[in-house]
Each structure stands twice: as structure tokens, then as C-alpha cells.
Scaffold this motif. Structure first.
Motif, PDB file in Angstrom:
ATOM      1  N   GLN A 118       0.827  -1.210   0.000  1.00 52.28           N
ATOM      2  CA  GLN A 118       0.000   0.000   0.000  1.00 52.28           C
ATOM      3  C   GLN A 118       0.859   1.257   0.000  1.00 52.28           C
ATOM      4  O   GLN A 118       1.846   1.336   0.738  1.00 52.28           O
ATOM      5  CB  GLN A 118      -0.865   0.039   1.271  1.00 52.28           C
ATOM      6  N   GLN A 176      -5.296   5.526  -0.460  1.00 56.13           N
ATOM      7  CA  GLN A 176      -4.330   4.431  -0.600  1.00 56.13           C
ATOM      8  C   GLN A 176      -4.240   4.071  -2.074  1.00 56.13           C
ATOM      9  O   GLN A 176      -5.263   4.079  -2.768  1.00 56.13           O
ATOM     10  CB  GLN A 176      -4.805   3.163   0.112  1.00 56.13           C
ATOM     11  N   ASP A 178      -3.562   0.698  -3.579  1.00 58.33           N
ATOM     12  CA  ASP A 178      -3.473  -0.696  -3.167  1.00 58.33           C
ATOM     13  C   ASP A 178      -2.882  -1.482  -4.331  1.00 58.33           C
ATOM     14  O   ASP A 178      -3.423  -1.442  -5.438  1.00 58.33           O
ATOM     15  CB  ASP A 178      -4.928  -1.153  -2.967  1.00 58.33           C
ATOM     16  N   SER A 228       1.834  -5.182   2.853  1.00 57.98           N
ATOM     17  CA  SER A 228       0.931  -5.596   3.918  1.00 57.98           C
ATOM     18  C   SER A 228       1.187  -7.070   4.202  1.00 57.98           C
ATOM     19  O   SER A 228       1.297  -7.875   3.278  1.00 57.98           O
ATOM     20  CB  SER A 228      -0.532  -5.402   3.505  1.00 57.98           C
ATOM     21  N   TYR A 230      -0.978  -8.783   5.591  1.00 56.60           N
ATOM     22  CA  TYR A 230      -2.287  -9.437   5.507  1.00 56.60           C
ATOM     23  C   TYR A 230      -2.478  -9.857   4.051  1.00 56.60           C
ATOM     24  O   TYR A 230      -2.647  -9.003   3.181  1.00 56.60           O
ATOM     25  CB  TYR A 230      -3.395  -8.478   5.954  1.00 56.60           C
TER      26      TYR A 230
END
Ligand code: MEV
Length: 441
Positions: A118, A176, A178, A228, A230
Motif C-alpha cells: 500500500q 491508498q 493498493d 501488507s 495481511y
């Protein structure tokens, strides 16, 4: 006497000078020097490899490197290299592997390999204008990372997707970009972070060059650019299954259908109750982290992503699921796993390289599958023990060595103690009692 004064230039000292300072500062005795040097790797080149991994290195910290054989994964027999300090983990995993090897083994499927990063920034202009400009911005950003994304593209990886997100509910004027990446066999952290930082510079420059914008609207404040951990789209599924009737013969005292019912209920509890879920998932990461460590993978990243995935519904839950349907027992798990088989510690550390050889040099997808199987195996063993007699018996048997070591016994004394405790309950108090009353200590 310990000085309450900060030391400057500590990292510039030699290793011996650091040890000497530490000994004086904390008031340690001289045996420390000996201890530090006896835990150093024997070969100069290995010593350097370890020292270069981290700042202010004084020695290396040994953990057991072991293996669990008999892991049948998608029809291929594997030996898993494992690094863990917890005495019962490898034994429990090896037992789980042998149990499932004659019941079809572990089945796995990679559900995706997309990683994410990000670019976080603020811009005070009209959001619809930025959205209109975004296709052009995307082209500029992609062109400007081409010099270092080319190598990744030649390996078949690279940048997959970019999306602009306007999130004023987090901060006024906050956006952001992404980005999703395929990093092939690398964990890819450096590649992703380099791309994102370049995106930040390119975005700032692009906006500064837009002469139709006001002076203020030409300014973008890039807050940070980072991958990230995640990674729900970098996910693997693993499962074991067998007829309930085949759950007998595990050495348990309870009948197969009774065992299956208790196992499923224990897993259900972990899906509904956060206190149990955390411990249940810890049992999964006992095995998974051990393989991550052995192969030089970043277990903190893996754990952080796994726990976030466990909370994806808004409530933290156990990662695995179990069911009995029409006489069939099914135990499964899905979780994100960002792993690498090239670069970083995996390539540098001689023992991590050996671990990769033991695994027959898997690609990243295969390693994801082995890690998922390792996690399910340790979860299986823990829950199986919990619902059929408790974990302490097996755990303390394996822990006996640690207790004996804490009393500083000779090999002979340890052997005698092991014999004594072969068919007896192990606890610290029992060992103390034995040593006082039967071993003349
Ligand atoms: C201990 O390291 C792990 C367990 O607590 C996991 C579990 O409770 O499922 C046994």
C-alpha cells in the motif's frame, strides 16, 4: 556498579569490546566470554553469516533442528525439517504424520499467490479529479518501476493490479494505492517495498507537474509505502479425511465415534470462543512456525497474517474446522501464507539451505502446502490429546529431559532417572522427590 548513562557508538565496537562492556555494565562474571565463544559457529564463514544477519551480534542462540518423517502430502512422502524449543511439538507432529500417512495423508490446494502493498498518502484536492487522473498516474508509476520490476517480470511475476482508494473516514484527504504483486518464489518484501517507495516518488513528481492544478493541489503528502502482511489472496487449504471407523487404533481408550464427536465439538468451541481460539491457533503455529524457522522464513509475518485472517469475520476464531458427515471425518484449514524459497535467510543460512534440501527444494507453492500440513498436524495432535486424556502426560514425558537438565545431572544419573520415570507420572515435584529419596541427592 551499573552506570545509568547511554553508551554511544556501541555498534562500532568489536565483538570482544561489546562483550567486555556488557560484562562490566551488568556485572556479569568472566565465564560469559567463554559461553559466548562456545556458542559461536565453528567455521569463520558461518560466524560471519550469523553476525551479518543482525546488529550487535555477540554469539548465536541455538535451538533444536529436527525432522518429522512420514508426511504424506498430496501423495508424496516428505520429511519436514523443524526448529522449535517446545519439547513435545516434533514428537506430536511425527505421530500425526504417521497416523495420517496410512489414511490418505494431507491434501492441499493453493488458492492464490497474490501479495499486497500500500502507498498511503494525503491529497486535499477534489477526489473525483484524482480518480479521473488515476489511469494516467498508473501508467506513469508502472513505467517508472520498470527498471527493477523487469527482473521479476522475467521470472513470471510482477505487479498484478493497482487500485486507488479514497478513505476520508480514516483521515481527511486520505488515499491508498493498493497494489497486488506476484513475487513467484521469493517472499518479495524488498521487491514490493522498493516498488512502493518508487510509486511514492513518482506520484509526487507527477502531481507537481500538473500545471492546471493550483499550487496547493500539486502537493501530495506520502505518509508511508509498505507491503501488507495481511495476504488473504495468498492462501492455501489443507485437509485430512477418513471414515470415522478408521479413527480407532490411535492408542486412545475412547471409541472412534465418541472420539470424532469430541474432536468436532472441541474445534467448534475454538470457532466460537476467543479464549479457546487463541490457544487452538497457537497449537497450529507450533508446527507451522517450526517449519518457517527451519527454512528461514519470516514467522512473524506469517503469524500476523494468520491471526488477522482468523479475525476476518470481525470475531477472532480458530483457523481449522472439523465435521462428521455420513460417517466421514473431515479436518481442514485455510490460511494465508506468504513464504519464500529464494533470497534472504533461506539462501544465506547453511542450515536453512539444508532444510530446503530435506524438503527436496520445493517452490513457494509447495512450501506453502508443507507449512499448512505442518500446522494442521500439530493442531490435530494437540486437539486429539486434549479430548482423549489431556496433553500433560505426553508433554511432561517429553519435558523430562529439560527438568533433568535443570538439576545439572550427569548422563548416568539422567539415564537412571529416565528409567525410573518410564511408566510414572512426570512433574518437577516428582523428579525432585525421586532425586532426594532414590538418587541420593
Ligand atoms: C501448547 O503449546 C499448545 C496447545 O495448548 C494447543 C491447544 O490447546 O490446542 C496444546
Amino acid at each position: 556498579m551499573k552506570e545509568n548513562k547511554a553508551i554511544s557508538g556501541f555498534s562500532k565496537l568489536t565483538r570482544d569490546q561489546k562483550a567486555e562492556w556488557l560484562t562490566g555494565q551488568i556485572g556479569l562474571d568472566d565465564s560469559v566470554t567463554d559461553l559466548l565463544s562456545s556458542f559461536e559457529p565453528a567455521r569463520d564463514e558461518w560466524r560471519e553469516i550469523i553476525a551479518d544477519l543482525s546488529e550487535n551480534c555477540l554469539t548465536s542462540f541455538h535451538l533444536p533442528f529436527g525432522v518429522a518423517p512420514n508426511f504424506l502430502i498430496n501423495g508424496r512422502m516428505k520429511v519436514l525439517p523443524l526448529v522449535t524449543e517446545e519439547s513435545s511439538v516434533v514428537a506430536a507432529m511425527a505421530k500425526a504424520a504417521s497416523f495420517w500417512a496410512v489414511r490418505g495423508g494431507f491434501h492441499t490446494e493453493v488458492l492464490g499467490v497474490d501479495k499486497k502493498g500500500q502507498l498511503h498518502f494525503e491529497w486535499k484536492g477534489d477526489p473525483s479529479l484524482l480518480h479521473r487522473l488515476f489511469p494516467e498516474i498508473r501508467t506513469v508509476l508502472l513505467n517508472e518501476v520498470a527498471p527493477f520490476s523487469g527482473k521479476m517480470a522475467r521470472r513470471g511475476g510482477g505487479i498484478l493490479h493497482m487500485e486507488l482508494k479514497y478513505l476520508p473516514e480514516i483521515l481527511p484527504g486520505y488515499y491508498q494505492i493498493d497494489v497486488s504483486f506476484d513475487t513467484k518464489d521469493a517472499m518479495g518484501a524488498n521487491f514490493i517495498n522498493s516498488c512502493l517507495e518508487q510509486f511514492g516518488r513518482s506520484l509526487k513528481r507527477f502531481m507537481e507537474q500538473q500545471s492546471f492544478l493550483s499550487e496547493e493541489d500539486r502537493q501530495v503528502d506520502v505518509i508511508m509505502a509498505i507491503l501488507s502482511n495481511y495476504v488473504p489472496d495468498n492462501r492455501v487449504k489443507v485437509w485430512v479425511e477418513c471414515p470415522v471407523s478408521e479413527l480407532s487404533g490411535t492408542g486412545d481408550t475412547i471409541a472412534a465415534d465418541h472420539f470424532a464427536g469430541r474432536f468436532v465439538r472441541a474445534v467448534t468451541i475454538s470457532r466460537m470462543d476467543v479464549s479457546r481460539a487463541v490457544t487452538h491457533n497457537k497449537g497450529i503455529f507450533n508446527g507451522l512456525d517450526a517449519l518457517a524457522l527451519a527454512t528461514g522464513n519470516d514467522f512473524r509475518a506469517i503469524e500476523a497474517g494468520g491471526h488477522a485472517y482468523a479475525a476476518r469475520s470481525g470475531r477472532y476464531a480458530g483457523l481449522s474446522e472439523a465435521s462428521v458427515e455420513e460417517g466421514k471425518f473431515l479436518f481442514s484449514m485455510e490460511l494465508p501464507l506468504a513464504v519464500g524459497v529464494v533470497g534472504g535467510v533461506t539462501t544465506i543460512h547453511p542450515v536453512a539451505r539444508l532444510a530446503m534440501q530435506i524438503l527436496e527444494n520445493p517452490d513457494a507453492r509447495e512450501l506453502m502446502q508443507c507449512m499448512a500440513a505442518a500446522g494442521l498436524a500439530s493442531n490435530w495432535s494437540a486437539v486429539k490429546a486434549l479430548v482423549s486424556g489431556g496433553i500433560q502426560k505426553g508433554h511432561m514425558k517429553m519435558h523430562l529431559g529439560n527438568i533433568l537438565n535443570s538439576f545439572g545431572l550427569t548422563n548416568e544419573q539422567k539415564q537412571a532417572a529416565r528409567l525410573y520415570f518410564q511408566n510414572r507420572e512426570v512433574s518437577y515435584a516428582e523428579v525432585e522427590h525421586y532425586l532426594k529419596n532414590y538418587a541420593g541427592r
